[in-house]
Design an enzyme around this catalytic site. Structure first.
Site, PDB file in Angstrom:
ATOM      1  N   PRO A 199      -3.868 -23.687  34.712  1.00 41.97           N
ATOM      2  CA  PRO A 199      -3.287 -22.515  34.772  1.00 41.97           C
ATOM      3  C   PRO A 199      -2.272 -22.517  33.990  1.00 41.97           C
ATOM      4  O   PRO A 199      -1.866 -23.878  33.442  1.00 41.97           O
ATOM      5  CB  PRO A 199      -2.383 -22.875  35.896  1.00 41.97           C
ATOM      6  CG  PRO A 199      -2.884 -23.788  36.877  1.00 41.97           C
ATOM      7  CD  PRO A 199      -3.604 -24.923  35.964  1.00 41.97           C
ATOM      8  N   GLU A 200      -1.652 -21.760  33.172  1.00 43.96           N
ATOM      9  CA  GLU A 200      -0.604 -21.014  32.252  1.00 43.96           C
ATOM     10  C   GLU A 200      -0.037 -20.491  32.937  1.00 43.96           C
ATOM     11  O   GLU A 200      -0.163 -19.652  33.980  1.00 43.96           O
ATOM     12  CB  GLU A 200      -1.553 -20.917  31.117  1.00 43.96           C
ATOM     13  CG  GLU A 200      -2.361 -20.962  30.247  1.00 43.96           C
ATOM     14  CD  GLU A 200      -3.325 -20.521  29.112  1.00 43.96           C
ATOM     15  OE1 GLU A 200      -2.238 -19.514  28.592  1.00 43.96           O
ATOM     16  OE2 GLU A 200      -4.406 -21.476  28.728  1.00 43.96           O
ATOM     17  N   HIS A 260      -9.062 -32.276  48.847  1.00 43.63           N
ATOM     18  CA  HIS A 260      -8.111 -32.828  48.001  1.00 43.63           C
ATOM     19  C   HIS A 260      -6.849 -31.534  48.645  1.00 43.63           C
ATOM     20  O   HIS A 260      -5.902 -31.377  47.514  1.00 43.63           O
ATOM     21  CB  HIS A 260      -8.458 -32.147  46.417  1.00 43.63           C
ATOM     22  CG  HIS A 260      -9.801 -32.715  46.097  1.00 43.63           C
ATOM     23  ND1 HIS A 260      -9.834 -34.210  45.988  1.00 43.63           N
ATOM     24  CD2 HIS A 260     -11.093 -32.491  46.156  1.00 43.63           C
ATOM     25  CE1 HIS A 260     -10.921 -34.862  45.598  1.00 43.63           C
ATOM     26  NE2 HIS A 260     -11.174 -33.278  45.240  1.00 43.63           N
ATOM     27  N   ARG A 305      -7.389 -32.951  40.849  1.00 42.92           N
ATOM     28  CA  ARG A 305      -7.402 -33.832  39.045  1.00 42.92           C
ATOM     29  C   ARG A 305      -6.611 -34.670  39.804  1.00 42.92           C
ATOM     30  O   ARG A 305      -6.397 -35.614  38.704  1.00 42.92           O
ATOM     31  CB  ARG A 305      -7.619 -33.069  38.613  1.00 42.92           C
ATOM     32  CG  ARG A 305      -9.066 -32.465  37.296  1.00 42.92           C
ATOM     33  CD  ARG A 305      -9.553 -31.637  36.520  1.00 42.92           C
ATOM     34  NE  ARG A 305      -9.365 -32.524  34.930  1.00 42.92           N
ATOM     35  CZ  ARG A 305      -9.614 -32.966  34.927  1.00 42.92           C
ATOM     36  NH1 ARG A 305      -9.724 -30.986  34.106  1.00 42.92           N
ATOM     37  NH2 ARG A 305      -9.848 -33.660  33.326  1.00 42.92           N
ATOM     38  N   LYS A 355       7.021 -25.593   9.221  1.00 46.79           N
ATOM     39  CA  LYS A 355       6.524 -25.657   9.744  1.00 46.79           C
ATOM     40  C   LYS A 355       4.963 -26.552   9.408  1.00 46.79           C
ATOM     41  O   LYS A 355       4.446 -24.320   8.687  1.00 46.79           O
ATOM     42  CB  LYS A 355       5.642 -25.119  11.268  1.00 46.79           C
ATOM     43  CG  LYS A 355       6.890 -26.126  12.761  1.00 46.79           C
ATOM     44  CD  LYS A 355       6.707 -25.230  13.976  1.00 46.79           C
ATOM     45  CE  LYS A 355       7.581 -25.759  14.752  1.00 46.79           C
ATOM     46  NZ  LYS A 355       7.044 -27.850  14.571  1.00 46.79           N
TER      47      LYS A 355
END
Length: 285
Positions: free
Chosen positions: A2-3, A89, A107, A148
Site C-alpha cells: 500500500p502506497e 491472519h 506477511r 544526485k
C-alpha cells in the site's frame, strides 16, 4: 505494498471509529515487523479522538496514548461485526462500542506501535516533506536533486527526499512527462523539475480521489476497492504497446523495483559534454 493514496484512503475509512470507546483488545499474533506492545490492553476505556497520516503511517490518537500504524507489504484494516468469522491472519482485534477493528497481515511486515520519543526519532523525524504540501515545490526538489547521480525514479522514491511517492505513482508521473526513469536526477532541467512536482501532486490527488489502487488484495476498512489502476498507462504494462506511440513498453530494474517505460517517449538523454579548446603545440615565438 500500500502506497500513500491507499494509506490516506484507509485512514479516511477508519473515521467511523472516532469518538468510540475501546471495550476490549485481543492480540492473536504479536510478531509483526516489531512486536505489538505487551501493554496494548491499556487502550481499554480510551476513546479514539483523532486520526492523521504522515507518509505511510497512520497516527491513531486516543485519550491518553497515540498509536503508530503501518500496513507494511500486505497489511490491511477492516471494520467487522463481532460475529464475523476471524480470518487466519487477523493478528489484532480492537473492539469498539459499535464495531470491531481487525488488522490483517499475511506477511507480517506491518507494525502496531506506540508513538513515543523512540518511534518518533527512528521512524518519523528523518522523513522528507509530504508531496501534497506546500513545502514540496520545485525549488526544494531542485536543491535535493542537484548533486544526485542516482536515477530520477530512485530519487523521488527516497523517503528522505519526499515521502509516499511509491513505485506506481513514480512510474506514471515519469511516463506522463517523457522522462526516462534511469535519467540521472542531477541532469533534469529546471522546467522538468517544475513539471515533475506538478505531476506528482496531480497523480497522487487523482489516486486518492479514486480510492487508491487495488492490484492484488488492497481494500479500505469498509472493504471497498480502489480504482486508480484502471487509469494506469505504464505501470504493470511491460510488453504492451505504448498508448502514445505504439512502441512496445520495456522494463528495467531500478532500486530493486520494476520500472516500465517507453523507449521512444522516454529516451535516456546523454549528459552534455563541453568541448575542450585545443591548445596550440610548440612554444610561442
Amino acid at each position: 505494498m500500500p502506497e500513500l493514496p491507499e494509506v490516506e484512503t484507509t485512514k479516511v475509512s477508519l473515521e467511523p471509529l472516532l469518538d468510540q470507546k475501546v471495550l476490549n483488545v485481543q492480540v492473536h499474533n504479536a510478531r509483526l515487523r516489531w512486536a505489538i506492545p505487551n501493554d496494548i490492553s491499556k487502550l481499554k476505556g480510551q476513546k479514539l479522538i483523532g486520526l492523521s497520516r504522515r507518509s505511510k503511517y497512520i497516527f491513531a490518537q486516543f485519550e491518553q496514548d497515540t498509536m503508530l500504524w503501518h500496513l507494511g507489504m500486505s497489511g490491511s484494516f477492516r471494520l467487522c461485526q463481532p460475529s464475523d468469522e476471524r480470518r487466519k491472519h487477523d493478528h489484532l482485534i480492537i473492539q469498539f462500542e459499535d464495531i470491531e477493528l481487525r488488522y490483517h497481515d499475511p506477511r507480517r511486515f506491518g507494525c502496531i506501535l506506540w508513538l513515543n520519543d523512540d518511534s518518533q526519532t527512528k521512524l518519523i523525524d528523518t522523513l522528507g516533506p509530504e508531496p501534497l504540501s506546500d513545502t514540496f515545490d520545485a525549488d526544494y526538489l531542485a536543491t535535493k536533486l542537484k548533486t544526485k547521480n542516482t536515477a530520477i525514479k530512485v530519487a523521488i522514491m527516497d523517503n528522505h527526499v519526499v515521502v509516499g511517492v511509491g513505485n506506481i505513482y513514480a512510474t506514471e508521473s515519469l511516463f506522463n512527462l517523457g522522462i526516462h526513469p534511469a535519467q540521472p536526477a542531477k541532469d533534469l532541467s529546471k522546467i522538468q523539475i517544475e513539471k515533475l512536482v506538478i505531476e506528482i501532486k496531480r497523480i497522487l490527488k487523482q489516486a486518492i480521489d479514486l480510492g487508491g489502487s487495488t492490484l492484488r488484495d488492497y481494500s479500505n476498512a469498509m472493504g471497498e476497492n480502489g480504482y486508480f489502476q484502471q487509469t494506469l498507462l505504464a505501470y504493470g504494462r511491460n510488453g504492451e504497446m505504448c498508448v502514445n506511440c505504439e512502441t512496445t513498453l520495456e522494463n528495467i530494474k531500478l532500486g530493486q523495483r520494476a520500472s516500465v517505460f517507453c523507449p521512444t517517449c522516454q529516451p535516456l538523454k546523454k549528459p552534455k559534454t563541453v568541448a575542450k579548446t585545443q591548445q596550440p603545440s610548440g612554444k610561442a615565438q
